[in-house]
Design an enzyme around this catalytic site. Structure first.
Site: not given
Length: 288
Positions: A209, A211
């Protein structure tokens, strides 16, 4: 025999490695407490392999509750010579998207409350962490990641946060300003403890991802992470097998193999026998 015994620490999504021959789960006691799980021990050709699922099979253990000292200790007891750590991470930069791999070469440790050393009162030691990973093993891991089909970034700073909560947006922006590239919850104190145990260490971060620093996007959640985990894990398994199948025939010595020779500072006459007993595997070579 090649002289290699590779310890593989599998992170989120990597709970097993296919292709290990003659393997069996081996329970190993540690004076440092309970490790995350038994280790799966076998061979890939001439290379001996010791696989440890960092969070335990079924992902039972939170990052903040991992017994990293016991994990490194049992790897050392099982004869591991070098450690490849595979970890899920978030990205802090645009050009390292989900699905890419980062072979970290630096760390910033923001963990708190985790025992970060095997040494202490009764036997003090100061190992150098200036260069926290093994360049030889990291280069081999990068080659294996590319061969596995991963978008691979060689080098980068891993920010180790405490967790188990994800970052605040303010923290995420702060870590970007510090020049960090990826963020995770398990690389420290694992890398420090591997160095104290004289184990060359490399870490491959599998990005799940971005973050929470990107403006206008939803914050990261577990569902998003899980969606990326399976794709990352398939590449990670290929990476591990490619690494194991393409190691140099003979393991060359590493300066890390003997780093405790210049780290122990407590006079032999002042050393605590009880602490020495717990260090029989980790530091036994240097203490003999």
């Amino acid at each position: 025999m090649s002289g290699w015994t590779i310890g593989v620490i599998g992170g989120s999504g990597l709970y097993d490695v296919e292709g290990i021959e003659g393997g069996e789960w081996v329970e190993t006691a540690s004076p440092w407490g309970q490790p995350s799980d038994a280790c799966f021990v076998g061979r890939v050709g001439p290379v001996r392999v010791v696989f440890l699922p960092r969070h335990g099979r079924g992902h039972r253990i939170s990052p903040s509750e991992l017994n990293a000292r016991a994990n490194i200790d049992v790897l050392k007891r099982l004869g591991v010579t070098d450690v490849l750590a595979v970890s899920s991470v978030g990205s802090l930069v645009e050009d390292r998207p989900p699905g890419s791999f980062t072979v970290a070469d630096q760390f910033i440790d923001r963990t708190k409350g985790r025992p970060s050393s095997f040494f202490g009162t009764g036997l003090v030691a100061h190992v150098s962490m200036a260069d926290p990973v093994c360049p030889r093993l990291s280069a081999l891991a990068a080659d294996a990641a590319r061969a596995a089909g991963a978008d691979t970034h060689v080098g980068g700073t891993y920010l180790a946060m405490e967790g188990p909560q994800f970052s605040t947006r303010a923290e995420s922006h702060l870590y970007r300003n510090w020049g960090c590239h990826v963020i995770g919850m398990t690389g420290m104190p694992e890398a420090k403890l591997a160095r104290e145990a004289e184990l060359p260490y490399a870490l491959v971060g599998m990005v799940t991802d971005y973050d929470c620093w990107r403006e206008g996007e939803e914050a990261v959640d577990v569902a998003q992470v899980i969606a990326q985990l399976s794709a990352n894990a398939a590449k990670a398994r290929r990476l591990v097998m490619h690494l194991l199948c393409n190691l140099p025939e003979e393991r060359p010595a590493s300066p890390i193999d003997t780093c405790l020779d210049t780290a122990l500072i407590t006079a032999p006459s002042a050393r605590d026998p009880a602490l020495l007993a717990t260090l029989d595997a980790v530091a036994g070579r240097a203490l003999r």
